[in-house]
Scaffold this motif. Structure first.
Motif, PDB file in Angstrom:
ATOM      1  N   THR A 146       0.834  -1.200   0.000  1.00 54.50           N
ATOM      2  CA  THR A 146       0.000   0.000   0.000  1.00 54.50           C
ATOM      3  C   THR A 146       0.870   1.251   0.000  1.00 54.50           C
ATOM      4  OG1 THR A 146      -1.687  -1.201   1.248  1.00 54.50           O
ATOM      5  CG2 THR A 146      -1.874   1.190   1.194  1.00 54.50           C
ATOM      6  N   PHE A 147       1.952   1.220   0.776  1.00 57.51           N
ATOM      7  CA  PHE A 147       2.893   2.338   0.818  1.00 57.51           C
ATOM      8  C   PHE A 147       3.482   2.594  -0.565  1.00 57.51           C
ATOM      9  CE2 PHE A 147       7.274   3.886   1.391  1.00 57.51           C
ATOM     10  CZ  PHE A 147       7.058   5.009   2.178  1.00 57.51           C
ATOM     11  N   ARG A 148       3.901   1.515  -1.245  1.00 59.43           N
ATOM     12  CA  ARG A 148       4.503   1.647  -2.576  1.00 59.43           C
ATOM     13  C   ARG A 148       3.512   2.285  -3.555  1.00 59.43           C
ATOM     14  NH1 ARG A 148       5.393  -3.206  -3.305  1.00 59.43           N
ATOM     15  NH2 ARG A 148       7.648  -3.360  -2.894  1.00 59.43           N
ATOM     16  N   THR A 149       2.287   1.777  -3.568  1.00 58.83           N
ATOM     17  CA  THR A 149       1.279   2.310  -4.489  1.00 58.83           C
ATOM     18  C   THR A 149       0.973   3.769  -4.187  1.00 58.83           C
ATOM     19  OG1 THR A 149       0.293   0.114  -4.737  1.00 58.83           O
ATOM     20  CG2 THR A 149      -1.083   2.006  -5.335  1.00 58.83           C
ATOM     21  N   ARG A 150       0.798   4.077  -2.905  1.00 62.03           N
ATOM     22  CA  ARG A 150       0.481   5.452  -2.518  1.00 62.03           C
ATOM     23  C   ARG A 150       1.602   6.412  -2.895  1.00 62.03           C
ATOM     24  NH1 ARG A 150      -0.463   7.396   3.672  1.00 62.03           N
ATOM     25  NH2 ARG A 150       1.808   7.518   3.568  1.00 62.03           N
ATOM     26  N   LEU A 151       2.837   5.937  -2.750  1.00 62.70           N
ATOM     27  CA  LEU A 151       3.998   6.778  -3.065  1.00 62.70           C
ATOM     28  C   LEU A 151       4.098   7.050  -4.560  1.00 62.70           C
ATOM     29  CD1 LEU A 151       6.690   7.980  -1.811  1.00 62.70           C
ATOM     30  CD2 LEU A 151       7.757   5.844  -2.589  1.00 62.70           C
ATOM     31  N   LEU A 152       4.101   6.007  -5.353  1.00 62.69           N
ATOM     32  CA  LEU A 152       4.383   6.153  -6.776  1.00 62.69           C
ATOM     33  C   LEU A 152       3.216   6.719  -7.566  1.00 62.69           C
ATOM     34  CD1 LEU A 152       6.387   2.848  -7.415  1.00 62.69           C
ATOM     35  CD2 LEU A 152       7.252   5.128  -6.845  1.00 62.69           C
ATOM     36  N   ASP A 153       1.995   6.538  -7.078  1.00 59.14           N
ATOM     37  CA  ASP A 153       0.819   7.050  -7.789  1.00 59.14           C
ATOM     38  C   ASP A 153       0.437   8.464  -7.377  1.00 59.14           C
ATOM     39  OD1 ASP A 153       0.731   4.642  -9.042  1.00 59.14           O
ATOM     40  OD2 ASP A 153      -1.071   3.894  -8.044  1.00 59.14           O
ATOM     41  N   ASN A 154       1.099   8.986  -6.368  1.00 57.41           N
ATOM     42  CA  ASN A 154       0.771  10.318  -5.864  1.00 57.41           C
ATOM     43  C   ASN A 154       1.114  11.383  -6.914  1.00 57.41           C
ATOM     44  OD1 ASN A 154       0.422  12.700  -4.456  1.00 57.41           O
ATOM     45  ND2 ASN A 154       1.881  12.217  -2.835  1.00 57.41           N
ATOM     46  N   PRO A 155       0.127  12.175  -7.385  1.00 56.19           N
ATOM     47  CA  PRO A 155       0.433  13.187  -8.399  1.00 56.19           C
ATOM     48  C   PRO A 155       1.353  14.289  -7.895  1.00 56.19           C
ATOM     49  CG  PRO A 155      -1.840  13.404  -7.631  1.00 56.19           C
ATOM     50  CD  PRO A 155      -1.314  12.127  -7.055  1.00 56.19           C
ATOM     51  N   LEU A 156       1.535  14.395  -6.569  1.00 57.87           N
ATOM     52  CA  LEU A 156       2.404  15.424  -5.996  1.00 57.87           C
ATOM     53  C   LEU A 156       3.770  14.859  -5.578  1.00 57.87           C
ATOM     54  CD1 LEU A 156      -0.291  17.179  -3.758  1.00 57.87           C
ATOM     55  CD2 LEU A 156       0.357  17.718  -6.108  1.00 57.87           C
ATOM     56  N   PHE A 157       4.028  13.605  -5.916  1.00 54.94           N
ATOM     57  CA  PHE A 157       5.282  12.920  -5.568  1.00 54.94           C
ATOM     58  C   PHE A 157       6.489  13.718  -6.073  1.00 54.94           C
ATOM     59  CE2 PHE A 157       8.127   9.122  -6.791  1.00 54.94           C
ATOM     60  CZ  PHE A 157       8.729   9.095  -5.544  1.00 54.94           C
ATOM     61  N   PHE A 158       7.439  13.972  -5.168  1.00 49.23           N
ATOM     62  CA  PHE A 158       8.623  14.768  -5.476  1.00 49.23           C
ATOM     63  C   PHE A 158       9.830  14.005  -4.927  1.00 49.23           C
ATOM     64  CE2 PHE A 158      11.035  18.888  -4.269  1.00 49.23           C
ATOM     65  CZ  PHE A 158      11.735  18.880  -5.474  1.00 49.23           C
TER      66      PHE A 158
END
Length: 330
Positions: free
Chosen positions: A218-230
């Motif tokens: 869940t952490f991986r998906t939330r991280l990589l799919d986040n449109p604000l990921f920096f």
């Protein structure tokens, strides 16, 4: 015959997401949200392995000029503090429609729905410079639990030269961005190392209820799919063995390219009081300056005195507090 104007509250659909995002942004201009991000967050909630319940409503007026959105409300079971009988609620009324009973009508729809689901605890909140919002909740049986402060640093006012050499790293520790770590060891090992530290640090973040464990997938998906990921703005302190012992997260702002927002900052328990949080904060501000942003925002609970003191040392200035209130309890 004169045209009739009617008002009603109805369940919202995905077709309403642009209107819902606009109403939320108008109601909380400190943290605006775009249609894209709200659609993503809803999708993330619906796909969460815990299956949290989410419901939204729109208050509308139908008249000679057509249909007009007056306000919105939402409830969800917060997956980060999950309990089947705990809910989080938000309610926003368009600035031009206040004191017309819109909030009361939305609250009635929310209350009816929550009672039907047997809710035993509801979290909600309002800013201290919006006393009517706090009073609205208090009249409905809510009481204060905790306060959170937005703290803002204007980079033009930050004297980076004065901090040179002020945060030496312990022997054997280096700082890398998540982007650099992923390039060095690979994406999956980088995510695993990051997740291990993140999971421990978040356990000690002040909140109204204990955190729910966040599985690696869940952490991986939330991280990589986040449109604000920096990824360049996620700073990690690593040992020679590759263990992440501290972290500080920056992400892009939803509506302002000249602003970065701070996520989780913290140090694993065995490594605290060695200056790592300060070192990572300074590394993050260097990234922010190089990125060309104007401001960095961070949020801290009123009970998190060490982090509030650290931010104050760096020149962050507190904004009006967000007061979280609770009805019931589990």
């Amino acid at each position: 015959m004169s045209a009739v104007t009617t008002r009603a509250v109805r369940p919202a659909t995905d077709a309403d997401i642009p209107v819902l995002a606009r109403l939320m942004s108008e109601g909380n201009p400190r943290h605006p949200i775009t249609t894209q991000t709200w659609a993503h967050q809803l999708q993330e909630l619906r796909g969460h392995p815990l299956g949290p319940h989410v419901e939204q409503w729109l208050a509308e007026e139908n008249g000679p000029g057509g249909r007009r959105a007056l306000g919105m409300a939402l409830i969800l079971q917060p997956p980060g503090m999950y309990h089947p009988d705990r809910y989080y609620a938000e309610l926003f009324v368009a600035p031009t429609e206040t004191r017309r009973g819109v909030g009361a009508a939305l609250a009635e729809a929310v209350d009816l729905h929550l009672r039907g689901r047997g809710a035993r605890e509801v979290l909600a909140g309002a800013y201290e410079d919006q006393p009517w919002g706090v009073e609205f909740l208090v009249r409905r049986g809510f009481s204060e639990v905790i306060r959170y402060f937005d703290n803002v640093l204007t980079l033009a006012d930050f004297g980076s030269a004065a901090w040179e050499g002020q945060a030496p790293l312990p022997a054997g520790i280096r700082v890398l961005s998540f982007a650099d770590l992923a390039a060095e060891v690979g994406m999956d090992p980088a995510i695993t190392a990051y997740h291990t530290a993140f999971s421990e640090v978040r356990e000690d973040v002040p909140r109204p209820a204990p955190p729910t464990p966040l599985p690696l997938d869940t952490f991986r998906t939330r991280l990589l799919d986040n449109p604000l990921f920096f990824p360049e703005g996620i700073l990690l302190a690593l040992t020679e063995a590759g263990e992440v012992v501290a972290l500080s997260e920056l992400e892009r702002d939803d509506g302002d390219p000249a602003r970065l927002n701070t996520g989780l900052t913290g140090t694993r328990r065995a490594w605290r009081r060695r200056g790592l949080a300060l070192a990572l904060k300074l590394a993050g501000l260097k990234v922010a300056r190089e990125t060309g942003v104007r401001e960095v925002w961070t949020g801290n609970a009123s009970t998190n005195r060490p982090m509030l003191a650290l931010n104050e040392r760096l020149g962050f200035r507190p904004q009006p507090a967000f007061i979280q209130l609770r009805w019931g309890g589990v």
